[in-house]
Each structure stands twice: as structure tokens, then as C-alpha cells.
Design an enzyme around this catalytic site. Structure first.
Site, PDB file in Angstrom:
ATOM      1  N   LYS A   1     -12.167  31.620  43.083  1.00  0.00           N
ATOM      2  CA  LYS A   1     -13.529  31.387  42.581  1.00  0.00           C
ATOM      3  C   LYS A   1     -14.510  32.507  42.920  1.00  0.00           C
ATOM      4  CE  LYS A   1     -13.085  26.999  41.022  1.00  0.00           C
ATOM      5  NZ  LYS A   1     -13.223  26.709  39.567  1.00  0.00           N
TER       6      LYS A   1
ATOM      7  N   GLU B   1     -22.413  23.937  40.281  1.00  0.00           N
ATOM      8  CA  GLU B   1     -21.780  22.636  40.453  1.00  0.00           C
ATOM      9  C   GLU B   1     -20.501  22.872  41.234  1.00  0.00           C
ATOM     10  OE1 GLU B   1     -21.117  24.558  37.987  1.00  0.00           O
ATOM     11  OE2 GLU B   1     -18.933  24.446  37.943  1.00  0.00           O
TER      12      GLU B   1
ATOM     13  N   SER C   1      -3.884  29.484  43.647  1.00  0.00           N
ATOM     14  CA  SER C   1      -5.310  29.757  43.412  1.00  0.00           C
ATOM     15  C   SER C   1      -6.195  29.563  44.636  1.00  0.00           C
ATOM     16  CB  SER C   1      -5.807  28.876  42.263  1.00  0.00           C
ATOM     17  OG  SER C   1      -5.535  27.516  42.547  1.00  0.00           O
TER      18      SER C   1
END
Lengths: 262, 400
Positions: B92, B114, B382
Site C-alpha cells: 500500500k 479509508e 502483499s
């Protein structure tokens, strides 16, 4: 002439009051009575909210109204049935459905438009469907004699206003502030300036909503707008009332607002 | 296949994507689109971006051959793209940096985000601290309970975490609330969206910033494995890490792409978060048209997954398109299978994976034995699983 156009014509320059309630709030069995209650108080047009699970453009008051209606699983077809029931005894007050695109998309634009027309709906405002994505829906609505109602925001640049003007029917809904429904930061002078600027491009009547909370602000907005939309304040009244008193309280509040506007 | 060049100018991937938002946000999205078009053609922006990825994030993330696990499974060789080794522990951060640099160019001093599992919230809080921006993170009240370590990390980084009590109190409701904040503070605020969903230009922008995952992999695989993978696999909630891995491989023939959705208690139970593989229809939510889990009335339904980051009823529009044209396949892995892969990865490779990534690992572990030993599966690992230890302990009846 559509019911909406006829309504504005009959007002002869007086301003329209457009109250909003959510269909099915607090219970679907009350909605038709509440709609008649709005008319008794002096509503010129009714905006009827279609409950949606993810009301992104709404503040907490109308979010709660949606949640209360969804407890009873009120869907778009139920809303159309409620409008049809209202039309059994009221054939003049225009009804505009206001909601989000997904329920309409899932039902199918043509099927929705035909059934909405048959139920006695006059206009449709899908909050999250700007003109860029609205071609197919607007065509279906117009083919069924329904007016697509579009939003204009304080952030809308002039070029977009002209574009929206080309698509708008019935009236346009000017969002009076940057925010969600029921917010508290309404600037009346700013709204007046914006409305004056919009007149250069917009041929249909201009309604103003979001943040109109009482008779005084309704009156101030009505100086420049053609119509005043009040939503969250009415939904709060429903929230505060019992099922027995809701209709009477709505009628009283709408009458107060109607008496205040020009 | 023809050269893949999507979205179109209006943000459409075939019938999907688009800009389905209230009028108030249209000007802000136009501004964002125009600004992004400008930086896309500006090499100084990408130099700065790459500099940050190298010196702040620690990229490139390595590719690691999971030998013991591959041997035990007895089939294809499994490799991990180690996004868990990035600063803040997941993919991210690369997206958050890209958007924060854009926000800085646009003169925005306040950022909002969010978050579901908290990884994107932490990434955003991190870049906000790094670039001196005010930061508000919206997080479902239910997720705050599931992910308390990440909530505290965000607070340590100076962000305000706003609990969202509406709807199902998870990721989709956090996204609604972030949109409401944005519409209210549209002049001062940049919305750093965490997944490859939302209105145009977000799905494209998030994909572009995260394409570094697939770009690096394409360069590294010949070195590490001697060739490109036969299959790339990634978990899909909104689909950001998956599109970051897939996008550079779309035009590479012979590379199969598999997106793994959250099967929750199983597709048949209805309690899952698998719009692409669970038979959902198409709908409009959070600004885009895509596959969407909904009821017959078009109401978005509540989803279930053991992993908060996959607990989302929609999916990025480009995945919907890739599914329809058959370029990527989408499958579901249920909670149990994901947990079992989580434990295997801990025991056999010494890596605690995120529960999200464990879905991709589980699919690889399931399919590897059916493939020859010279075949290669590249799993996008991830994120790391430190944030999930409370959840995993709780499921085992252990209180930490």
C-alpha cells in the site's frame, strides 16, 4: 405539460416548497399518509427518497432514514407501489424520486422508467449519476415522459452548468453548500450570487436544497430560488415523532415553511 | 491480443468504471484527472517517486523462492514477491506515496483515507507524517476491533482515526464516510484512495503507482527463476495489489493471471466477499460500475471474510473487465484454507503473511501439486501478518 411544469406554471412566480422524506421511514405503511400530510401542509412537489444501503451523499439524518426503511426491506418496486397508492387520491402534486443509481440500474432503465411512469412518478434524481454517465438513463426517462432532474453544485464550473442545462428537465437542484445533506454551513449570500449566475444558462426552474433548516433560511433562499427543498429537517421531525403524531407534525412544519417562503 | 490500453478518456474499462459521483465531487475529480495527466508526462515527478520508493520504502522488494514449501507440495516452484518487506509492511505504501506527491503538487495540506485492515491507513498516516500533512483515516468500528495494532500505529504517526458506525461498520462504510468528508472539505483536502476502485481517475492512478510490483517482478524473475512465471497470483479485495502485479503482465503471452477472492465461510453459504468468483451481478458503488455483491433490490449486502482487507462487496473495475475478456481468472479461497496457508507459511518459510495474502498463498498451495516441478508460480505476498496475530490467536481461543 408535465405535472412539474404545470405546478411551476400554476404558482405564477410564487416559490415552490419541495419537502423530502424517505419512502418507508419509519415504516412503509405510513409513507402514503405522510405524503398526503406534506400536501396538506402546502407541499408543491414531493421528493421521495429511495432507500439505499450506501447513501454516500447523505448526512447522518438521511442515512438513518434509509436504515430504518431498509429494516423493512423497502426496495425500488415497493417505492413505486407507494407512489401508485398516493396517486389514487392525489393526481396533481408532482412526485420526484431521489436516490442512488444502483437500484435503478439493477431494475433496468427502461423497465424502471415505464413502471415509474405507470405509478405516477414525474421526475427522477439519481444523486450519483452525473450527465457524463446519464445518457442511457435520461433517454429511458424521457421516453417514458419522466423528467431527469440534475444537481448543480457550488463547485460546478460554468462549462458544466451549460452542459447540465442541455440535459435538465423539470427543474435543476442547486446544492447550496459543499457537503452532505443536512450540513450546517449554509451561506445565503453566496447562494444568491450563484443562482443569479446560473440564470444565464438554466431555462428550467432552479430549486435549492441541502442545509435549509427553518422558516427563516427557507424564506431567505426563496428570495432568489424558484423552489426550496427541505429534507433533513423533516426527517428529523419524523424521527422525533411517534407513528401516531408523525403526519400531524410534518403537516405543521411544512405549513410553517410554506408560510415563510415568498 | 491487441495492445491493451485502458481506461478510455472517461475512465471506462469496457462497460466498467466511469465516474458515478454526486455533482459536488465532479470538479475535484476533473482537477485530479488533469493534474495526474500533467504529472504522467513529467519525468521529474517519476524521478521523485522512484527516489522515495528506493530510499524510503526500500524497493525493489525481493523475490524469494519458497523452496521448502514447494518441495513439500511436490509440484510447481512457488516464488514470493516480498511486498511484506516494504516500509509499513505492505504494498500500500507505494500507492500512498504516489498520491501524496500528487497532493503536494496540488497544494493540498490535508489528506484523508479509508482503511479496512489498516494497512492503507498506516501507509497514509506514514506519508502524511513524512510530507507534513494533516491526516484523517476513516475506519469501520468493526475493523477497529479486529485491527487494534494498526489503529495504534496510525495514532503514533499523528493521524486521527475516525470510527465509522454506519452500515456494516467495515471497509465499504469507511469509504462512504471518506467520500462525505471529501465532499465537505473538497477545497483543502486530497483523498488518498487505497484501492484500485472508486471513480476515475483512481482505478487508473492506483494501478499505475502499484505497477512497480509487476515491473520489478518482470525484471527479477529471469534473474531469480531463470524465466517469467507460468502463473502470477494475488489476493483481490478492491484489487490494488493484484492489478499492480497483473498490469505489466497483461501483454505478456503465456503468463496466466489468477485473482483470489475471499470465500469467507464458503461461496454456498452466501457469507463471503467474492463478487467476481461468487456469481454476483454488476452494479454501481463508490463511483464506478463493476461486479458487486447485492440483493435483488440493488442494495449492497454485507460481506464476510476473516481478513478485514478483503471484506469488501465490490471490486476495482479493471478486474471486472479482465474477467470478462478472460485475460485473468478469479477464484475464491475460504477462511479455513487461508488460515491453513497462513500457518504453513509461518512454519515452512519463516514468514508471517497477512491474512489477505494468505488467500493467494492458499491457492498456490492448492494448485502447485497439480503442476510439473519445472513450472513456476509467482505469488504476490502483499503484506506481513503482524497486524493479524490477534485475529489468529482469537480464532485459536488464545487471548494475547
Amino acid at each position: 405539460m408535465s405535472r412539474i411544469a404545470a405546478c411551476f406554471a400554476a404558482l405564477e412566480g410564487k416559490k415552490a416548497l419541495i419537502p423530502f422524506i424517505t419512502a418507508g421511514d419509519p415504516h412503509p405503511s405510513l409513507t402514503v399518509a405522510l405524503m398526503h400530510g406534506l400536501v396538506d401542509g402546502g407541499a408543491d412537489i414531493i421528493e421521495l427518497g429511495v432507500p439505499f444501503s450506501d447513501p454516500m451523499a447523505d448526512g447522518p439524518v438521511i442515512q438513518r432514514a434509509s436504515e430504518r426503511a431498509l429494516v423493512h426491506k423497502v426496495g425500488l418496486r415497493d417505492v413505486l407501489a407507494l407512489v401508485a397508492e398516493f396517486r389514487q387520491t392525489n393526481t396533481t402534486t408532482p412526485v420526484v424520486l431521489m436516490g442512488y443509481l444502483n437500484p435503478v440500474f439493477v431494475m433496468g432503465y427502461t423497465a424502471f422508467a415505464e413502471q415509474a411512469h405507470a405509478a405516477g412518478v414525474d421526475g427522477v434524481l439519481t444523486v450519483d449519476c452525473p450527465p457524463e454517465e446519464a445518457a442511457e438513463l435520461s433517454a429511458a426517462l424521457i421516453a417514458a415522459d419522466l423528467d431527469p432532474v440534475f444537481l448543480i453544485a457550488p463547485t460546478t464550473p460554468e462549462a458544466r452548468v451549460r452542459e447540465i442545462a442541455r440535459h435538465a428537465r423539470g427543474y435543476v437542484y442547486y446544492v447550496s453548500l459543499k457537503g452532505v445533506t443536512g450540513a450546517g454551513n449554509l451561506d445565503i449570500d453566496d447562494v444568491a450570487r450563484k443562482i443569479a449566475a446560473l440564470r444565464a444558462h438554466i431555462q428550467v426552474p432552479i430549486g435549492v436544497g441541502f442545509g435549509i433548516r427553518d422558516a427563516a433560511t427557507a424564506k431567505a433562499i426563496s428570495v432568489t430560488a424558484d423552489a426550496v427543498v427541505v429534507g433533513s429537517r423533516l426527517v428529523q421531525e419524523i424521527e422525533a415523532a411517534t407513528e401516531q403524531t408523525a403526519k400531524e407534525r410534518l403537516t405543521r412544519l411544512v405549513a410553517e415553511l410554506k408560510a415563510a417562503i415568498l | 491480443m491487441e495492445r491493451y490500453d485502458l481506461p478510455d478518456a472517461n475512465g471506462h474499462f469496457g462497460p466498467y468504471g466511469g465516474v458515478y459521483v454526486a455533482e459536488t465531487l465532479m470538479a475535484a475529480l476533473d482537477e485530479l484527472k488533469n493534474e495526474y495527466e500533467r504529472v504522467k508526462a513529467d519525468p521529474t515527478f517519476w524521478e521523485e517517486f522512484r527516489h522515495e520508493l528506493k530510499h524510503y520504502v526500500g524497493r525493489p522488494s525481493p523475490i524469494y523462492h519458497a523452496k521448502r514449501w514447494s518441495e513439500q507440495l511436490g509440484g510447481a516452484q512457488i516464488f514470493f514477491k516480498r511486498e511484506d518487506l516494504n516500509h509499513t509492511g505492505a504494498h500500500k505504501i507505494s500507492n500512498a506515496i504516489g498520491q501524496a506527491l500528487l497532493a503536494r503538487r496540488m497544494g493540498k495540506k490535508r489528506v484523508i483515507a479509508e482503511t479496512g485492515a489498516g494497512q492503507h491507513g498506516v501507509a497514509t498516516a506514514t506519508v502524511a507524517a513524512r510530507y507534513g500533512m494533516e491526516c484523517f483515516v476513516y475506519m469501520g468500528a468493526e475493523d477497529i476491533k479486529r485491527q487494534s495494532p494498526n489503529v495504534f500505529r496510525m495514532k503514533l504517526l499523528g493521524a486521527t482515526v475516525v470510527p465509522v458506525e454506519s452500515g456494516s461498520k467495515t471497509l465499504k462504510d469507511a469509504l462512504n464516510e471518506a467520500m462525505r468528508d471529501w465532499v465537505t472539505n473538497v477545497d483543502s483536502t486530497f483523498y488518498i484512495l487505497g484501492t484500485a476502485a472508486g471513480p476515475h481517475p483512481y482505478p487508473m492512478m492506483v494501478r499505475d503507482f502499484l505497477s512497480v510490483i509487476g515491473e520489478e517482478s518482470k525484471e527479477q524473475m529471469p534473474e531469480v527463476a531463470g524465466r517469467q512465471p507460468d502463473v502470477v497470483v494475488a489476493c483481490v479485495g478492491g484489487g490494488s495489489n493484484a492489478i499492480g502485479m497483473f498490469y505489466p503482465y497483461i501483454n505478456v503471452d503465456g503468463v496466466r493471471m489468477v485473482g483470489v477472492e475471499a470465500g469467507g465461510h464458503g461461496i454456498a453459504s452466501g457469507m463471503h466477499a467474492a463478487p467476481l468468483s461468487g456469481g454476483a451481478g454488476v452494479g454501481v458503488l463508490h463511483g464506478a460500475k463493476s461486479y458487486l455483491m447485492q440483493d435483488a433490490n440493488g442494495q449492497v449486502v454485507e460481506t464476510h471474510s476473516v481478513s478485514a482487507g478483503l471484506d469488501y462487496p465490490g471490486v476495482g473495475p479493471e478486474h471486472s473487465y479482465l474477467k470478462d475478456i478472460g485475460r485473468a481468472e478469479y477464484v475464491a479461497i475460504d477462511d479455513k484454507e487461508a488460515l491453513s496457508a497462513f500457518h504453513d507459511c509461518c512454519h515452512l518459510e519463516g514468514i508471517i503473511p497477512a491474512l489477505e495474502s494468505s488467500h493467494a498463498l492458499a491457492w498456490a498451495a492448492k494448485v502447485a501439486p497439480t503442476m510439473a516441478k519445472d513450472k513456476v508460480i509467482l505469488v504476490n505476498l502483499s503484506g506481513r501478518g503482524d497486524k493479524d496475530i490477534n485475529t489468529v490467536a482469537g480464532l485459536a481461543g488464545i487471548t494475547l
